[in-house]
Structure formats: structure tokens, C-alpha cells
Design a protein around this motif. Structure first.
Motif, PDB file in Angstrom:
ATOM      1  N   ASP A   1       0.821  -1.212   0.000  1.00 43.77           N
ATOM      2  CA  ASP A   1       0.000   0.000   0.000  1.00 43.77           C
ATOM      3  C   ASP A   1       0.857   1.266   0.000  1.00 43.77           C
ATOM      4  OD1 ASP A   1      -2.352  -1.436   0.056  1.00 43.77           O
ATOM      5  OD2 ASP A   1      -2.379  -1.534   2.233  1.00 43.77           O
ATOM      6  N   GLN A   2       1.994   1.230   0.691  1.00 42.54           N
ATOM      7  CA  GLN A   2       2.863   2.405   0.792  1.00 42.54           C
ATOM      8  C   GLN A   2       4.314   1.942   0.749  1.00 42.54           C
ATOM      9  OE1 GLN A   2       1.911   4.690   4.289  1.00 42.54           O
ATOM     10  NE2 GLN A   2      -0.254   4.888   3.759  1.00 42.54           N
ATOM     11  N   TYR A   3       5.170   2.738   0.070  1.00 41.85           N
ATOM     12  CA  TYR A   3       6.587   2.425   0.027  1.00 41.85           C
ATOM     13  C   TYR A   3       7.336   3.574  -0.646  1.00 41.85           C
ATOM     14  CZ  TYR A   3       5.316   0.974  -4.743  1.00 41.85           C
ATOM     15  OH  TYR A   3       4.830   0.945  -6.012  1.00 41.85           O
ATOM     16  N   LEU A   4       8.636   3.590  -0.476  1.00 36.72           N
ATOM     17  CA  LEU A   4       9.546   4.478  -1.202  1.00 36.72           C
ATOM     18  C   LEU A   4      10.302   3.633  -2.215  1.00 36.72           C
ATOM     19  CD1 LEU A   4      10.998   6.457   1.835  1.00 36.72           C
ATOM     20  CD2 LEU A   4       9.136   7.158   0.306  1.00 36.72           C
ATOM     21  N   TYR A   5      10.812   4.281  -3.288  1.00 37.67           N
ATOM     22  CA  TYR A   5      11.543   3.500  -4.271  1.00 37.67           C
ATOM     23  C   TYR A   5      12.551   4.369  -5.015  1.00 37.67           C
ATOM     24  CZ  TYR A   5       8.349   5.439  -7.827  1.00 37.67           C
ATOM     25  OH  TYR A   5       7.642   6.271  -8.653  1.00 37.67           O
ATOM     26  N   ILE A   6      13.535   3.686  -5.550  1.00 38.04           N
ATOM     27  CA  ILE A   6      14.520   4.296  -6.447  1.00 38.04           C
ATOM     28  C   ILE A   6      14.834   3.242  -7.500  1.00 38.04           C
ATOM     29  CG2 ILE A   6      16.494   3.554  -5.046  1.00 38.04           C
ATOM     30  CD1 ILE A   6      17.879   6.183  -5.905  1.00 38.04           C
ATOM     31  N   GLY A   7      15.058   3.694  -8.733  1.00 36.75           N
ATOM     32  CA  GLY A   7      15.269   2.701  -9.774  1.00 36.75           C
ATOM     33  C   GLY A   7      15.855   3.291 -11.041  1.00 36.75           C
ATOM     34  N   GLY A   8      16.030   2.431 -12.025  1.00 35.69           N
ATOM     35  CA  GLY A   8      16.524   2.839 -13.334  1.00 35.69           C
ATOM     36  C   GLY A   8      15.545   2.423 -14.416  1.00 35.69           C
ATOM     37  N   HIS A   9      15.692   3.042 -15.586  1.00 41.73           N
ATOM     38  CA  HIS A   9      14.761   2.755 -16.669  1.00 41.73           C
ATOM     39  C   HIS A   9      15.428   3.012 -18.017  1.00 41.73           C
ATOM     40  CE1 HIS A   9      14.245   7.159 -16.312  1.00 41.73           C
ATOM     41  NE2 HIS A   9      14.113   7.084 -17.637  1.00 41.73           N
ATOM     42  N   ALA A  10      14.741   2.605 -19.049  1.00 40.98           N
ATOM     43  CA  ALA A  10      15.110   2.947 -20.429  1.00 40.98           C
ATOM     44  C   ALA A  10      13.824   3.275 -21.167  1.00 40.98           C
ATOM     45  CB  ALA A  10      15.840   1.795 -21.095  1.00 40.98           C
ATOM     46  N   SER A  11      13.885   4.341 -21.978  1.00 42.98           N
ATOM     47  CA  SER A  11      12.695   4.742 -22.730  1.00 42.98           C
ATOM     48  C   SER A  11      13.065   4.950 -24.195  1.00 42.98           C
ATOM     49  CB  SER A  11      12.101   6.026 -22.150  1.00 42.98           C
ATOM     50  OG  SER A  11      12.973   7.117 -22.362  1.00 42.98           O
ATOM     51  N   GLN A  12      12.073   4.911 -25.019  1.00 43.04           N
ATOM     52  CA  GLN A  12      12.231   5.228 -26.439  1.00 43.04           C
ATOM     53  C   GLN A  12      11.388   6.468 -26.717  1.00 43.04           C
ATOM     54  OE1 GLN A  12      14.372   3.464 -28.184  1.00 43.04           O
ATOM     55  NE2 GLN A  12      14.147   4.521 -30.135  1.00 43.04           N
ATOM     56  N   TYR A  13      12.065   7.569 -27.069  1.00 45.45           N
ATOM     57  CA  TYR A  13      11.398   8.854 -27.248  1.00 45.45           C
ATOM     58  C   TYR A  13      11.268   9.140 -28.738  1.00 45.45           C
ATOM     59  CZ  TYR A  13       9.987  13.625 -26.151  1.00 45.45           C
ATOM     60  OH  TYR A  13       9.270  14.794 -26.001  1.00 45.45           O
ATOM     61  N   TRP A  14      10.049   9.538 -29.170  1.00 47.04           N
ATOM     62  CA  TRP A  14       9.780   9.891 -30.557  1.00 47.04           C
ATOM     63  C   TRP A  14       9.557  11.399 -30.676  1.00 47.04           C
ATOM     64  CZ3 TRP A  14       8.604   5.176 -28.702  1.00 47.04           C
ATOM     65  CH2 TRP A  14       8.922   4.056 -29.530  1.00 47.04           C
ATOM     66  N   PHE A  15      10.291  12.045 -31.605  1.00 48.39           N
ATOM     67  CA  PHE A  15      10.154  13.482 -31.816  1.00 48.39           C
ATOM     68  C   PHE A  15       9.163  13.751 -32.954  1.00 48.39           C
ATOM     69  CE2 PHE A  15      14.399  12.872 -30.143  1.00 48.39           C
ATOM     70  CZ  PHE A  15      14.444  13.811 -29.114  1.00 48.39           C
ATOM     71  N   ASP A  16       8.580  14.940 -32.937  1.00 48.19           N
ATOM     72  CA  ASP A  16       7.756  15.408 -34.053  1.00 48.19           C
ATOM     73  C   ASP A  16       8.708  16.021 -35.080  1.00 48.19           C
ATOM     74  OD1 ASP A  16       6.032  16.545 -35.808  1.00 48.19           O
ATOM     75  OD2 ASP A  16       4.696  17.389 -34.285  1.00 48.19           O
TER      76      ASP A  16
END
Length: 387
Positions: free
Chosen positions: A31-46
């Protein structure tokens, strides 16, 4: 703006299939917590709006941290950065994206092992050009995603963000996948389960549970008291539903039908009640004998009692006659006043010294002659006796 949605959906779908591989390890999200993490995204430009410096897509690795502060709400800070080349000039630029988002989690909903969420994000898109000024612009949009707890301290996050950018009113977007390390997890205390209702059995159906029923197997429809026993209005020991003679006098001897038992022959009791010389008062030590006589009178409430007073031969005969009557009357008064016997049921008579039962020449004989005879008389009922 080029149409990148098919490619976006394809990338998103592949990531979703990858998550299915960890579905068997998914756990409920706290229900409740703190977090830290990493990610990867794919960004598309106009691309249509970026002119000669047009960019296509860029993969942006980054970090995120946040807090799930309620079962349905969390807040997150997001940062990512990578280099990108212009499709035309081939000039290299570093792109970074910083966002703050507020998410609503559908905590009681699941998509397979995943918990869905939706949120709003706002932040800054930044272009760091080599040898030129840095371009900054505000971005804002929505985000949609799924989360699954893949181990005790790890939550997998996948989602997509359509974004509006400030410069030239562009619409861009990204898909992302992240892994968060959670700590300080708490879960809302589950309410204590209510104790199971005890099974209440009433085998005889009299309205009194078996564990309180002192008279099990009461016939159906019979009125009972709080202990589950049939009512006995006159207290004669025969329940009302079997009592052929209700309202029997208190203490009366009854038969199995609850009807009064009548005395069929006289019962004579000799009361050796000692009196002080020339007195008629009964001494306390003889009250027990009178109590037994009173109990017999209650058992046979229709019987009459005759009390006959007697004396020894000491003194004048006329005096003894009077004294014997007084002593019989004294016994009657005690039965009436101390034991509640109806005075109309008692007759008294004095015989003085006329009916001795022992020798008056001895002390023992005289003591036996000083007595009261109690005769409980048989009830005269029609047909009971023959002439």
C-alpha cells in the motif's frame, strides 16, 4: 509529424510479452513504500516541426525515485539523458528529459499479475547543442502503465507517455520500462476477521439452545420456560401439557396426571409435646414435630385435622379437662400462625385424664399420658366408602 504509433505499439507489446515471463513470480504490491530505480525509454520526436535539425527517435536511459504515499496514489521524479544526431546535419546533441508525475493506481484492479495506473506529468525537455546555446522547453502530458512486483523488494514498471511540448505546439511521446527497488513497504492492516458465528442448535425446536436446554426432547408445541422445561403452572411436578388437574393447591400430593391424591383412611399421630407445669405454651424443641404434621396437611389439602388433648391424672379432673383443651388449642395456634394452615381445617377437643395410654402411678406412664393426638381424617368423597 510522422506516424510512429505502429512502431510504438510494437515496442510496447514486446515489452509486455517479456513481462509475462516474470508473471509467475509476481507478488501483491504494498500500500505504501519508497523507491529508487533505473529505466530505459524510447522517445519519438515530431520531426515535421524541428526543421533542418530534425530528430527521429532516441533511447533515453535514466533514473527515477518516488513514493507510494497511499494505496491509490504515488508521486515520482524522473530524469533521463542521451545523445542524438540530426537526421539532416548529423550534428550531435544531448537530449535530457526531467519530469514530475502524479499517478493514480487502480489498487483493487489487476491485468493478469499487473496493477494498472494512470497519471499526469509535467517537466522540461532540454537540448544541449555543441558550441551553441541550450534549448529548453516545457512539456506536459499523461502517462499510462502497468506495474508488477517481481520479488520482495522489486517492482517492474512499463508504460507510455503522450506529451505536448511548448515550442511550436508539438505532440511527441515515449514508451518506457523500469525496475524499482522498494523499501519501507507497509500494508494497510487487514481488519481482524470476525469470529465465526457459533452454530446454535435447538434439537427439540422449543426456542432454547441445546447448551441451555435442561429438558431436551420436549414435544413440539409445548410451552417451556427459560431452561427449556415444560411449564408447570401449579408447581405439582406434572407439566401443564400433561396436567389433567391444573391449579392443584401448593404442596398437594398428586398422581401422574397431576390430580390431587386424597387420603382414604385416617392417619393418627401421637404428639408427645411437653408443657410446663400448669401451662399450655409449646416449647421450641417440639416445633419440628409440628412441622412434619403441617407438611402432611399440605400434601392432603382436603383432609381435616382433629387434635385431642390429654393429661395425666395429677390434679383435679375438671382442671385437667380444661388444661387438655388448652393444650390442643395451643397446637392448633402453632400450626396456623407458624405454618400457615387454614384454621377452618382444624378441630380441637380436650379429654383430660379420661383416656390414659399408660400407668399414671409411674413417672414414665404419666409422661406418656400428657400428649396430643393428631388425627388426619380421610376425605369423605362420594363413592369412596361403602356404608
Amino acid at each position: 509529424m510522422k506516424n510512429h504509433f505502429p512502431r510504438t505499439l510494437s515496442t510496447f507489446g514486446l515489452a509486455g510479452l517479456a513481462l509475462c515471463a516474470v508473471a509467475a513470480q509476481a507478488h501483491d504490491i504494498p500500500d505504501q513504500y519508497l523507491y529508487i530505480g533505473g529505466h530505459a525509454s524510447q522517445y519519438w520526436f515530431d520531426e515535421d516541426e524541428l526543421g533542418p535539425n530534425s530528430y527521429d527517435t532516441v533511447t533515453l536511459p535514466g533514473l527515477q525515485f518516488g513514493a507510494r504515499f497511499a494505496p491509490n496514489w504515488s508521486a515520482q521524479a524522473w530524469w533521463e539523458r542521451n545523445g542524438v544526431k540530426s537526421e539532416i546535419t548529423r550534428e550531435r546533441t544531448h537530449v535530457s528529459l526531467a519530469l514530475a508525475s502524479l499517478r493514480y493506481h487502480f489498487h483493487d484492479t489487476s491485468v493478469g499479475p499487473f496493477e494498472p495506473y494512470a497519471g499526469l506529468a509535467v517537466g522540461q525537455l532540454r537540448f544541449d547543442h555543441r558550441g551553441r546555446d541550450t534549448d529548453k522547453e516545457t512539456v506536459a502530458g499523461a502517462e499510462f502503465g502497468l506495474q508488477a512486483r517481481v520479488a520482495e523488494h522489486w517492482v517492474f514498471d512499463i508504460g507510455a507517455r503522450p506529451l505536448w511540448t511548448e515550442w511550436r505546439d508539438r505532440f511527441e511521446g515515449e514508451v518506457y520500462a523500469g525496475l524499482n527497488l522498494i523499501f519501507g513497504a507497509t500494508r494497510k492492516a487487514e481488519p481482524e476477521p470476525l469470529p465465526a458465528e457459533p452454530v446454535v442448535r435447538d434439537s427439540d425446536g422449543d426456542g432454547v439452545p441445546d447448551q441451555q436446554d435442561q429438558c431436551p426432547d420436549t414435544p413440539a408445541g409445548v410451552a417451556v420456560d427459560a431452561q427449556g422445561c415444560p411449564l408447570d403452572g401449579d408447581g405439582d411436578g406434572v407439566p401443564d401439557y400433561l396436567d389433567a388437574c391444573p391449579n392443584t393447591p401448593d404442596g398437594a400430593l398428586v398422581d401422574e396426571r397431576g390430580c390431587q391424591v386424597y387420603l382414604e383412611r385416617d392417619v393418627r399421630e401421637t404428639l408427645y409435646v411437653e408443657f410446663e407445669l400448669n401451662k399450655a405454651e409449646i416449647q421450641q424443641e417440639f416445633i419440628g414435630e409440628l412441622a412434619q404434621l403441617a407438611d402432611m396437611m399440605r400434601k392432603y389439602p382436603s383432609a381435616q385435622l382433629r387434635l385431642e388433648g390429654h393429661t395425666d391424672s395429677t390434679g383435679a379432673a375438671s382442671y385437667n379437662m380444661r388444661l387438655s383443651g388448652q393444650r390442643a388449642d395451643s397446637v392448633k395456634n402453632s400450626l396456623v400462625n407458624s405454618f400457615g394452615i387454614d384454621p377452618a381445617r382444624i378441630d380441637t377437643v380436650g379429654f383430660g385424664e379420661e383416656q390414659p395410654i399408660a400407668d399414671n402411678s409411674t413417672a414414665d406412664g404419666r409422661a406418656q399420658n400428657r400428649r396430643v393426638e393428631a388425627i388426619l381424617q380421610a376425605t369423605q368423597r362420594e363413592g369412596l366408602y361403602e356404608d
